[in-house]
Design an enzyme around this catalytic site. Structure first.
Site, PDB file in Angstrom:
ATOM      1  CG  ASP A 104      40.957 -73.798  16.773  1.00  0.00           C
ATOM      2  OD1 ASP A 104      39.982 -73.203  16.264  1.00  0.00           O
ATOM      3  OD2 ASP A 104      41.349 -74.907  16.377  1.00  0.00           O
ATOM      4  CD  GLU A 126      37.610 -78.836  18.768  1.00  0.00           C
ATOM      5  OE1 GLU A 126      38.030 -77.727  18.405  1.00  0.00           O
ATOM      6  OE2 GLU A 126      36.771 -79.484  18.123  1.00  0.00           O
ATOM      7  CD  GLU A 140      42.391 -71.143  12.670  1.00  0.00           C
ATOM      8  OE1 GLU A 140      43.510 -71.216  12.110  1.00  0.00           O
ATOM      9  OE2 GLU A 140      41.439 -70.500  12.184  1.00  0.00           O
ATOM     10  CG  HIS A 214      36.934 -72.127   6.562  1.00  0.00           C
ATOM     11  ND1 HIS A 214      37.674 -71.620   7.601  1.00  0.00           N
ATOM     12  CD2 HIS A 214      36.494 -73.325   6.971  1.00  0.00           C
ATOM     13  CE1 HIS A 214      37.673 -72.486   8.601  1.00  0.00           C
ATOM     14  NE2 HIS A 214      36.970 -73.536   8.237  1.00  0.00           N
ATOM     15  NE  ARG A 216      41.503 -65.215   9.569  1.00  0.00           N
ATOM     16  CZ  ARG A 216      41.209 -63.935   9.399  1.00  0.00           C
ATOM     17  NH1 ARG A 216      42.071 -63.115   8.868  1.00  0.00           N
ATOM     18  NH2 ARG A 216      40.042 -63.459   9.788  1.00  0.00           N
ATOM     19  CG  HIS A 247      33.508 -69.555   5.166  1.00  0.00           C
ATOM     20  ND1 HIS A 247      33.682 -68.211   5.424  1.00  0.00           N
ATOM     21  CD2 HIS A 247      33.582 -70.178   6.376  1.00  0.00           C
ATOM     22  CE1 HIS A 247      33.847 -68.038   6.725  1.00  0.00           C
ATOM     23  NE2 HIS A 247      33.798 -69.215   7.329  1.00  0.00           N
TER      24      HIS A 247
HETATM   25  C1  UD1 Z   1      36.836 -68.206  11.647  1.00  0.00           C
HETATM   26  C2  UD1 Z   1      37.886 -68.750  12.610  1.00  0.00           C
HETATM   27  C3  UD1 Z   1      38.323 -70.137  12.203  1.00  0.00           C
HETATM   28  C4  UD1 Z   1      37.136 -71.047  12.023  1.00  0.00           C
HETATM   29  C5  UD1 Z   1      36.141 -70.411  11.079  1.00  0.00           C
HETATM   30  C6  UD1 Z   1      34.894 -71.241  11.002  1.00  0.00           C
HETATM   31  C7  UD1 Z   1      39.450 -67.207  13.664  1.00  0.00           C
HETATM   32  C8  UD1 Z   1      40.721 -66.473  13.556  1.00  0.00           C
HETATM   33  N1  UD1 Z   1      39.058 -67.894  12.595  1.00  0.00           N
HETATM   34  O1  UD1 Z   1      37.465 -68.045  10.388  1.00  0.00           O
HETATM   35  O2  UD1 Z   1      39.185 -70.674  13.196  1.00  0.00           O
HETATM   36  O3  UD1 Z   1      37.587 -72.266  11.502  1.00  0.00           O
HETATM   37  O4  UD1 Z   1      35.771 -69.117  11.569  1.00  0.00           O
HETATM   38  O5  UD1 Z   1      34.110 -70.888   9.906  1.00  0.00           O
HETATM   39  O6  UD1 Z   1      38.807 -67.147  14.680  1.00  0.00           O
HETATM   40  N2  UD1 Z   1      31.858 -63.432   7.010  1.00  0.00           N
HETATM   41  C9  UD1 Z   1      30.602 -62.985   6.667  1.00  0.00           C
HETATM   42  N3  UD1 Z   1      29.526 -63.557   7.283  1.00  0.00           N
HETATM   43  C10 UD1 Z   1      29.658 -64.545   8.214  1.00  0.00           C
HETATM   44  C11 UD1 Z   1      30.955 -64.993   8.544  1.00  0.00           C
HETATM   45  C12 UD1 Z   1      32.054 -64.396   7.941  1.00  0.00           C
HETATM   46  O7  UD1 Z   1      30.413 -62.107   5.835  1.00  0.00           O
HETATM   47  O8  UD1 Z   1      28.638 -65.017   8.741  1.00  0.00           O
HETATM   48  C13 UD1 Z   1      33.030 -62.774   6.353  1.00  0.00           C
HETATM   49  C14 UD1 Z   1      33.297 -61.367   6.888  1.00  0.00           C
HETATM   50  O9  UD1 Z   1      33.742 -60.562   5.829  1.00  0.00           O
HETATM   51  C15 UD1 Z   1      34.420 -61.603   7.890  1.00  0.00           C
HETATM   52  C16 UD1 Z   1      35.207 -62.688   7.185  1.00  0.00           C
HETATM   53  O10 UD1 Z   1      34.214 -63.546   6.611  1.00  0.00           O
HETATM   54  O11 UD1 Z   1      35.185 -60.449   8.141  1.00  0.00           O
HETATM   55  C17 UD1 Z   1      36.159 -63.462   8.049  1.00  0.00           C
HETATM   56  O12 UD1 Z   1      35.537 -63.981   9.217  1.00  0.00           O
HETATM   57  P1  UD1 Z   1      36.481 -64.519  10.422  1.00  0.00           P
HETATM   58  O13 UD1 Z   1      35.611 -65.027  11.505  1.00  0.00           O
HETATM   59  O14 UD1 Z   1      37.482 -63.503  10.768  1.00  0.00           O
HETATM   60  O15 UD1 Z   1      37.305 -65.685   9.754  1.00  0.00           O
HETATM   61  P2  UD1 Z   1      36.876 -67.109   9.256  1.00  0.00           P
HETATM   62  O16 UD1 Z   1      37.736 -67.411   8.078  1.00  0.00           O
HETATM   63  O17 UD1 Z   1      35.430 -67.207   9.134  1.00  0.00           O
HETATM   64  N1  UDP Z   2      28.616 -76.729   8.270  1.00  0.00           N
HETATM   65  C1  UDP Z   2      27.260 -76.480   8.085  1.00  0.00           C
HETATM   66  N2  UDP Z   2      26.854 -75.964   6.884  1.00  0.00           N
HETATM   67  C2  UDP Z   2      27.712 -75.716   5.872  1.00  0.00           C
HETATM   68  C3  UDP Z   2      29.095 -75.972   6.061  1.00  0.00           C
HETATM   69  C4  UDP Z   2      29.512 -76.472   7.285  1.00  0.00           C
HETATM   70  O1  UDP Z   2      26.470 -76.721   8.978  1.00  0.00           O
HETATM   71  O2  UDP Z   2      27.263 -75.266   4.816  1.00  0.00           O
HETATM   72  C5  UDP Z   2      29.074 -77.236   9.581  1.00  0.00           C
HETATM   73  C6  UDP Z   2      29.840 -78.545   9.546  1.00  0.00           C
HETATM   74  O3  UDP Z   2      28.963 -79.626   9.660  1.00  0.00           O
HETATM   75  C7  UDP Z   2      30.786 -78.428  10.719  1.00  0.00           C
HETATM   76  C8  UDP Z   2      31.000 -76.937  10.859  1.00  0.00           C
HETATM   77  O4  UDP Z   2      30.002 -76.291  10.086  1.00  0.00           O
HETATM   78  O5  UDP Z   2      30.184 -78.878  11.923  1.00  0.00           O
HETATM   79  C9  UDP Z   2      32.369 -76.596  10.342  1.00  0.00           C
HETATM   80  O6  UDP Z   2      32.500 -75.229  10.244  1.00  0.00           O
HETATM   81  P1  UDP Z   2      33.739 -74.558   9.548  1.00  0.00           P
HETATM   82  O7  UDP Z   2      34.280 -75.469   8.524  1.00  0.00           O
HETATM   83  O8  UDP Z   2      33.285 -73.211   9.140  1.00  0.00           O
HETATM   84  O9  UDP Z   2      34.756 -74.375  10.752  1.00  0.00           O
HETATM   85  P2  UDP Z   2      35.910 -75.298  11.379  1.00  0.00           P
HETATM   86  O10 UDP Z   2      35.300 -76.568  11.825  1.00  0.00           O
HETATM   87  O11 UDP Z   2      36.967 -75.485  10.325  1.00  0.00           O
HETATM   88  O12 UDP Z   2      36.427 -74.474  12.495  1.00  0.00           O
END
Ligand code: UD1
Ligand code: UDP
Length: 396
Positions: A104, A126, A140, A214, A216, A247
Site C-alpha cells: 500500500d 498483499e 495507506e 514510523h 505518518r 526509521h
Molecule cells: C513509507 C510508506 C509506508 C511504509 C514505510 C515503510 C508511503 C506513503 N509510505 O513511509 O507505507 O510503511 O515507507 O518504512 O508510501 N528517508 C531517508 N532514507 C530512507 C528512507 C526514508 O532519509 O532510506 C526519509 C526521507 O527524508 C524521506 C522520508 O524519510 O523523504 C519519508 O519517506 P517516505 O517513503 O515518503 O515515507 P515513510 O514514512 O518511509
Molecule cells: N525491519 C528491519 N530492520 C529494522 C526495522 C524493520 O529489517 O531495523 C523490517 C521488519 O522486519 C519488517 C519491515 O522492516 O519486515 C517493516 O518495515 P516498516 O516498519 O518500515 O514498514 P511497514 O511494514 O510498516 O510498511
C-alpha cells in the site's frame, strides 16, 4: 532492454521501500526459478534510499531500473508525480505482460496506476487489507483501495482479506489466498541465521522491549506523546530496557533522538533483516506501528502492542497475540506495564496466522497458470481449496 522476442512472458516487479523489498524478494526468487518461461524485470523507484539499499543488499537483488526518486522529507504529491512520470518511461521501455506490486505504499500505487493506464495487467501482492478508516493508516488505506480497484490478480494473505474483497464485489476468481510473503522471507532468512546480537546482550537481566515507529498519521503531537510514554515507562520500571532501530524519516528520527535520551533506551540505526529478526526473537515484548512487524511478531511467538488507532492486521488481535492500544500517552504506559508483568501471554496458535512460508511459490504458480493455462493447469482452484482448508484447520 532486449526486445521481446524470446516468447517468454515479461513480468515487471516494482518496489520502492524497505518492506516491499522484504516481501517481494521471495516472489522475485520464485519467478526467477521459472526463467524458462518468465523473464523477470526488477524496478525500484528509490522511494527509500538507505534502508532500501540495505535490504537490496540483504536479499542480493540487483534492480534493472533504479529511479532514485527519494527527496529529503518528501511530500506525497511530489513523490507521486515523479514516480508516475518515471514509471511510465519504464513501462514504455519494458512493455511488460504484467506488473507485480506489493502492499500500500506510494510506489505500489504509482506502479499500479501507470501500468493500468498503459493497459498492462496488475498483480497485487498483499491485497485486501482493510482498516476501514481512510485516515488510519494514512495514506495507506486509500492506496490499498486504489491498487485493488485496478488489479487483475489479487494475492491476499488471509481469509479475512479475501472476505474484505468479496464484500467489495470483486469476483472470487481473481482472488487467491496465498499467505503473506513476509513469512516466506522470515523463514528463509531464519534458516540462514545463528548467534545472538550484541545489542541484546547488554540488556541481560532486564526485559527487552523492541520498538519501531514510523506512521505518518502520528507525526507531530501524537508522536511526541508516544515518545513521552516510552520514556516514562522506562523511568518507572527499572527492569525495562528499550532497543529502538530508528526509521530515517526526519519526522521520526529528530524527535526520537531529542526525547529518548536515557541509559536504558538504546536508539540504533535500522538493522539488516536478519539482525532485526534476531533482535525480535530475543525480545520480551514488541511495540510497533509497523505493518510487517505486526505479522512477524506472532510468527516468532512474541506479543505485540500496536501503537495505532486502527489496524488492518486484525487477525492477530482477534487471536489474542497482538493488542491494539492506540496512541494515547497513559494507555501506552498502562498497557506496557501490564504486558511486562506477564499478564498477557501470547497464544501458541498465533504462529502461522499470516502464512505458512509458501506464499511466493503459490504466487509464481498462479502467474504461470495465468499465462500458460494449458501447460500449467493447476492450480487456481486447488490452491484456493488447500489454503482455505489449512486456514480453517488452524482456526478450529
Ligand atoms: C513509507 C510508506 C509506508 C511504509 C514505510 C515503510 C508511503 C506513503 N509510505 O513511509 O507505507 O510503511 O515507507 O518504512 O508510501 N528517508 C531517508 N532514507 C530512507 C528512507 C526514508 O532519509 O532510506 C526519509 C526521507 O527524508 C524521506 C522520508 O524519510 O523523504 C519519508 O519517506 P517516505 O517513503 O515518503 O515515507 P515513510 O514514512 O518511509
Ligand atoms: N525491519 C528491519 N530492520 C529494522 C526495522 C524493520 O529489517 O531495523 C523490517 C521488519 O522486519 C519488517 C519491515 O522492516 O519486515 C517493516 O518495515 P516498516 O516498519 O518500515 O514498514 P511497514 O511494514 O510498516 O510498511
Amino acid at each position: 532492454m532486449a526486445s521481446y522476442k524470446s516468447g517468454k512472458r515479461r513480468i515487471l516487479v516494482v518496489m520502492g521501500t524497505r518492506p516491499e523489498v522484504i516481501k517481494l524478494a521471495p516472489v522475485i526468487m520464485a519467478l526467477k526459478r521459472r526463467r524458462g518461461e518468465i523473464e523477470t524485470v526488477v524496478c525500484t523507484t528509490g522511494q527509500h534510499r538507505q534502508i532500501l539499499d540495505q535490504m537490496l543488499g540483504v536479499f542480493d537483488i540487483k534492480p534493472d531500473f533504479d529511479l532514485n526518486l527519494m527527496k529529503p522529507d518528501q511530500t506525497l504529491p511530489g513523490l507521486l508525480q515523479s514516480a508516475l512520470r518515471e514509471l511510465n518511461k519504464v513501462t514504455d521501455e519494458v512493455r511488460p505482460d504484467m506488473t507485480v506490486v506489493q502492499g500500500d505504499t506510494l510506489t505500489a500505487t504509482a506502479a499500479a496506476l501507470s501500468s493500468y493506464y498503459a493497459r498492462v495487467p496488475v498483480a497485487h501482492v498483499e491485497a485486501g487489507l482493510r482498516s476501514h478508516d481512510r485516515n488510519n493508516p494514512f495514506p495507506e488505506e486509500a492506496n490499498r483501495l486504489i491498487v485493488d480497484q485496478i488489479s487483475d490478480l489479487m494475492f491476499v494473505p488471509t481469509k479475512t482479506s479475501c472476505r474484505n474483497l468479496e464484500r467489495e464485489g470483486f469476483p472470487r476468481s481473481r482472488i487467491f489466498i496465498t499467505g503473506n510473503t513476509v513469512i516466506d522471507a522470515l523463514r528463509q532468512s531464519l534458516r540462514r541465521t545463528g548467534g545472538a546480537m550484541s545489542c541484546c546482550r547488554s540488556s541481560r537481566g532486564r526485559k527487552l522491549v523492541l520498538v519501531t515507529l514510523h506512521r505518518r498519521e502520528s507525526f507531530g503531537r501524537t508522536f511526541k506523546g508516544i515518545l513521552r510514554a516510552l520514556r516514562r515507562t522506562v523511568e518507572e520500571n527499572r527492569d525495562i530496557f528499550i532497543v529502538y532501530p530508528v526509521h530515517p524519516n526526519p519526522n521520526v528520527s529528530i524527535p526520537a533522538r531529542e526525547m529518548l535520551k536515557h541509559p536504558r533506551i538504546r536508539l540504533i540505526d535500522p538493522l539488516p533483516y536478519l539482525q532485526f529478526l534476531e533482535l525480535m526473537a530475543n525480545s520480551d515484548l514488541v511495540v510497533t506501528d509497523s505493518g510487517g512487524v505486526q505479522e512477524e511478531a506472532p510468527a516468532l511467538n512474541k506479543t505485540v502492542l500496536v501503537l495505532r488507532e486502527k489496524t488492518e492486521r486484525s487477525e492477530a488481535v482477534a487471536a489474542g497475540c497482538a493488542r491494539l492500544i492506540g496512541t494515547n500517552h497513559s494507555d501506552i504506559v498502562r498497557e506496557l506495564k501490564l504486558s511486562m508483568s506477564g499478564l498477557c501471554e501470547t497464544k501458541r496458535k498465533c504462529a502461522n496466522i499470516y502464512g505458512d512460508g509458501k506464499a511466493s511459490e503459490r504466487i509464481s504458480s498462479i502467474i504461470l497458470n495465468h499465462f500458460y493455462p494449458e501447460k500449467h493447469r493447476l492450480p487456481a482452484e486447488f490452491i484456493r481449496d488447500i489454503t482455505l482448508k489449512d486456514i480453517e484447520e488452524r482456526d478450529a
